[in-house]
Design an enzyme around this catalytic site. Structure first.
Site, short mmCIF file in Angstrom:
data_model
loop_
_atom_site.label_atom_id
_atom_site.label_comp_id
_atom_site.label_asym_id
_atom_site.label_seq_id
_atom_site.Cartn_x
_atom_site.Cartn_y
_atom_site.Cartn_z
N ILE A 9 -7.08 -5.98 0.81
CA ILE A 9 -8.44 -6.65 1.07
C ILE A 9 -8.44 -8.35 0.58
O ILE A 9 -9.00 -9.10 1.02
CB ILE A 9 -9.72 -5.98 0.60
N GLY A 11 -5.95 -10.22 0.85
CA GLY A 11 -4.87 -10.94 1.52
C GLY A 11 -5.71 -11.58 2.98
O GLY A 11 -6.79 -11.52 2.95
N ASP A 13 -5.61 -10.98 6.28
CA ASP A 13 -6.05 -10.27 7.22
C ASP A 13 -7.26 -9.30 6.47
O ASP A 13 -8.36 -8.98 6.99
CB ASP A 13 -4.85 -9.14 7.75
N ALA A 82 0.61 -4.53 1.41
CA ALA A 82 2.27 -4.71 1.57
C ALA A 82 2.76 -5.68 0.91
O ALA A 82 2.06 -6.72 0.49
CB ALA A 82 2.61 -4.76 3.21
N SER A 84 4.85 -8.40 1.69
CA SER A 84 4.75 -8.83 3.21
C SER A 84 5.67 -10.08 3.73
O SER A 84 5.74 -10.53 4.77
CB SER A 84 3.43 -9.22 3.70
N THR A 125 4.36 -4.04 12.17
CA THR A 125 4.71 -5.40 12.42
C THR A 125 5.73 -5.63 13.56
O THR A 125 6.75 -4.66 13.80
CB THR A 125 5.35 -5.82 11.13
N GLU A 127 8.21 -7.43 13.06
CA GLU A 127 9.53 -7.37 12.35
C GLU A 127 10.22 -5.90 12.66
O GLU A 127 11.59 -5.98 12.51
CB GLU A 127 9.45 -7.71 11.21
N TYR A 148 12.00 -5.56 4.60
CA TYR A 148 10.43 -5.44 5.03
C TYR A 148 10.38 -4.90 6.34
O TYR A 148 9.72 -3.76 6.43
CB TYR A 148 9.95 -7.00 5.17
N LYS A 152 8.44 -1.17 6.80
CA LYS A 152 7.38 -0.96 7.82
C LYS A 152 7.56 0.06 8.87
O LYS A 152 6.77 0.89 9.44
CB LYS A 152 6.96 -2.45 8.47
N ARG A 183 -3.41 -18.10 5.40
CA ARG A 183 -2.30 -17.82 5.27
C ARG A 183 -1.78 -18.05 3.80
O ARG A 183 -1.85 -19.27 3.36
CB ARG A 183 -1.37 -18.17 6.41
#
Length: 325
Positions: A9, A11, A13, A82, A84, A125, A127, A148, A152, A183
């Protein structure tokens, strides 16, 4: 009143999602990692909201997750927490896997063990696609190129497994790059826009970057958290790609950000190979037609407008700091 549990929370997003849910009269519970430093700047403005509740815990601590799930009994769980940063995941692969992959499994098992009827969102993601050629959609082959991305991918598949094995309303949002003024400063977009503001103010004269030719599909984070929420309001659980459908190189983003300040990026960008990844992902461009058709979601802000938006926000931060000085 719906109750939502949000990991990550603090971060980018997580902070936008907390705002979004509180505006819709949710009671929001956030998982916060214990640290000697309070890293809550993104949600400080929500501190006085009586429907926001923060709890210490960690995705690497299964006991804390079990206790939290049983105490909160959320109707919706958003797993955004995460490790990230892709480049850092090469240096910390064990921690990355424990947090991202096994952390998701711990949280899912806590929900399952509590026999909780809730809807679960897993932050997947782009990725995970790695070297798969664009455009990538929900049916594209996964081929991650980093610890990463691999971590994920495990989290993605374990969410599918709990959906199929236990009937959990579990969805994975396969989100392509999404940025904002919130960010983290070690991500390339924010690193660029923060440098532009600092160079314009005379605080520095250059920024060091890695691979300028990587192609990414950059969108605006507040729009993407609405997509997360829409996934959990759907009639049936399934997975969705969220993306703008437009790719730009890091060089393109640089050029737009510097040009917005009347600067030529070539005068201020230096190459530093230490910022390049051991295994590069050349191009990620998403096809979000399924999300548009089934959720009514479509990206409205694209990369070059986003670059200018972020430069303006970082200019304001620099002006405020200089004013305070």
């Amino acid at each position: 009143m719906k109750r939502a549990l949000v990991t990550g929370i603090t971060g980018q997003d997580g902070s936008y999602l907390a705002e979004f849910l509180l505006e819709r009269d949710y009671e929001v519970h956030g998982l916060v990692r214990r640290s000697s430093l309070l890293n809550r700047s993104r949600i400080d403005h929500l501190h006085d909201n009586p429907r926001l509740h923060l709890h210490y815990g960690d995705l690497t601590d299964g006991v804390s997750l079990v206790n939290l799930v049983r105490m909160v009994e959320p109707q919706e769980v958003y797993n955004l927490g995460a490790m990230s940063h892709v480049k850092v995941s090469f240096e910390m692969p064990d921690y990355t896997a424990s947090t991202n992959a096994i952390g998701t499994l711990r949280l899912l098992e806590a929900i399952h063990a509590a026999r909780l009827e809730c809807r679960f969102y897993q932050a997947s993601t782009s990725e995970m696609f790695g070297s798969t050629p664009p455009p990538q959609n929900e049916e594209s082959k996964f081929h991650p190129r980093s610890p990463y991305g691999a971590s994920k991918l495990q989290a993605h598949w374990v969410t599918v497994n709990y959906r199929e094995a236990y009937g959990l309303f579990g969805v994975s949002g396969i989100l392509f790059n999404h940025e904002s003024p919130r960010r983290g400063e070690n991500f390339v977009t924010r690193k660029i826009t923060k440098a532009v503001a600092a160079i314009e103010a005379g605080l520095t004269d250059h920024v060091e970057l890695g691979n300028l030719e990587a192609v990414r599909d950059w969108g605006y984070a507040p729009e993407y958290v609405e997509g997360m929420w829409r996934m959990l309001q759907a009639d049936e659980p399934t997975d969705y790609v969220l993306a703008t459908g437009v790719g730009h190189t890091v060089r393109d983003f640089c050029e737009a950000a510097f040009a917005h300040a009347g600067l030529d990026w070539r005068d201020h960008v230096k190459h530093n190979e230490s910022f390049e990844r051991p295994a590069e992902v050349d191009a990620l461009i998403g096809d979000a037609s399924k999300a548009e058709a089934e959720l009514g979601w479509k990206a409205g802000t694209h990369a070059l407008d986003l670059a200018r938006l972020m430069v303006d926000a970082d200019r304001e931060d620099v002006a405020r700091l200089l004013g305070e000085g």
